[in-house]
Write an enzyme that holds these catalytic residues in place. Structure first.
Site, mmCIF file in Angstrom:
data_model
loop_
_atom_site.group_PDB
_atom_site.id
_atom_site.type_symbol
_atom_site.label_atom_id
_atom_site.label_comp_id
_atom_site.label_asym_id
_atom_site.label_seq_id
_atom_site.Cartn_x
_atom_site.Cartn_y
_atom_site.Cartn_z
ATOM 1 N N LYS A 18 -2.166 -1.791 -3.862
ATOM 2 C CA LYS A 18 -3.001 -0.480 -3.849
ATOM 3 C C LYS A 18 -1.966 0.728 -3.894
ATOM 4 C CE LYS A 18 -6.375 1.990 -1.090
ATOM 5 N NZ LYS A 18 -7.135 1.990 0.466
ATOM 6 N N LYS A 61 0.990 -1.158 -0.146
ATOM 7 C CA LYS A 61 0.018 0.053 0.008
ATOM 8 C C LYS A 61 0.977 1.183 0.117
ATOM 9 C CE LYS A 61 -3.808 2.149 2.604
ATOM 10 N NZ LYS A 61 -4.758 2.051 3.553
#
Length: 329
Positions: free
Chosen positions: A251, A198
């Site tokens: 992500k 992330k």
């Protein structure tokens, strides 16, 4: 004229059916996980200004939303809770409350549609008064002290009926802490869908409008990853695999397709692309202005994520994409 020697690749592109016959990458409705933002209150369906077509909805509206999701053939949703501001505190108590908004939303979904896979977002930022993903002391986000609260949150979500726990906080050791907490509480069969990779990304801006989760000071760069780093992603994912993760999320997705391929090539676990809010909003804005063909752009974008190695895609386009896939069948 001497006969030229070259390959005729166009032979496999001569018609729609020929192209379909040799197509390598496919999108299925089952690939999609649809995000839902659930708020407190009654009869609430507020369109998010920076995310046209995406809404904050209250619990009493959730069943109708789920009826539409199920009718489109979507099998999985991820739930994000948006508590009232006066229900937030320094420790994010609402995240692990028995009657927390994600816990209550999970019960609503499982009561009306028990077959649907409910993924619970497991983080503190929506519930803390400071907007960070852990406990804060003297302006510093504390890592180890936050793990206990994240494990408590995961257990409370599993108790409410969540099928998958998806921790998004990026604290070191969060998968190990959550796995241990779930196992100790008897939830050994509940998988962890880790936000393993992330990045600290500007593409999250609209999400923070949707979840009311912008940090009240500083930023998240001390715990989310530097967008310039590639090898670090492998180290992060490897740690989560060792700690017991069952899925690996990358992500954002669109600007990180190279990272997604790296993760897919290095680990034998399902890879999940998160098609984030900024990616969604840019396409929506361009489509509203008539600059692009929305359907074509969305399907090409989602296909690129599958081609890069994603097995599943968390996307705000899930309902639209499901309709378009039906149209093609």
């Amino acid at each position: 004229m001497n006969e030229l020697q070259f390959n005729r690749h166009r032979r496999l592109r001569t018609s729609k059916n020929m192209r379909a016959l040799v197509r390598e990458t496919f999108l299925r409705t089952e690939d999609f996980i649809y995000p839902i933002f659930v708020v407190e209150g009654t009869n609430v369906k507020n369109e998010i200004s920076s995310m046209p077509g995406v809404y904050q909805i209250s619990l009493d509206v959730l069943e109708a939303e789920m009826n539409e999701v199920v009718s489109l053939g979507i099998k999985s949703v991820i739930l994000f809770g948006v508590p009232e501001e006066d229900h937030k505190d320094e420790c994010g108590t609402g995240a692990y409350s028995h009657n927390g908004i994600v816990q209550e939303a999970t019960r609503v979904v499982k009561k009306s549609h028990p077959e649907i896979i409910v993924v619970a977002d497991t983080c503190l930022c929506e519930y803390t008064s400071h907007g960070h993903c852990g406990i804060v002391e003297n302006g510093k986000i504390l890592n180890d002290e936050s793990l206990e609260l994240l494990a408590k949150t995961a257990v409370s979500q599993a108790e409410a009926g969540a099928d998958i726990i998806a921790p998004s906080n990026m604290m070191d050791g969060f998968v190990a802490a959550i796995r241990a907490g779930l196992d100790e509480a008897g939830y050994t069969d509940i998988p962890v869908m880790s936000y393993a990779v992330k990045y600290s990304s500007a593409y999250y801006g609209p999400f923070r409008d949707a979840a009311n989760s912008a940090p009240q000071f500083g930023d998240r760069k001390t715990y989310q990853m530097d967008p310039a780093n590639r090898l670090e992603a492998i180290r992060e994912a490897e740690s989560d695999v060792e700690e017991g993760a069952d899925f690996l999320i990358v992500k954002p997705s669109l600007s990180y397709l190279d990272i997604m391929r790296d993760v897919k090539n290095n680990f034998n676990l399902p890879v999940v692309a998160y098609n984030v809010s900024g990616e969604y909003s840019m396409i929506k804005a361009a489509a509203i202005n008539g600059w692009i063909d929305e359907k074509s752009i969305v399907m090409e974008t989602l296909t690129s994520m599958k081609r890069a190695g994603a097995d599943l895609i968390i996307t705000y386009f899930a309902k639209d994409a499901a309709r378009w896939i039906k149209e093609e069948q």
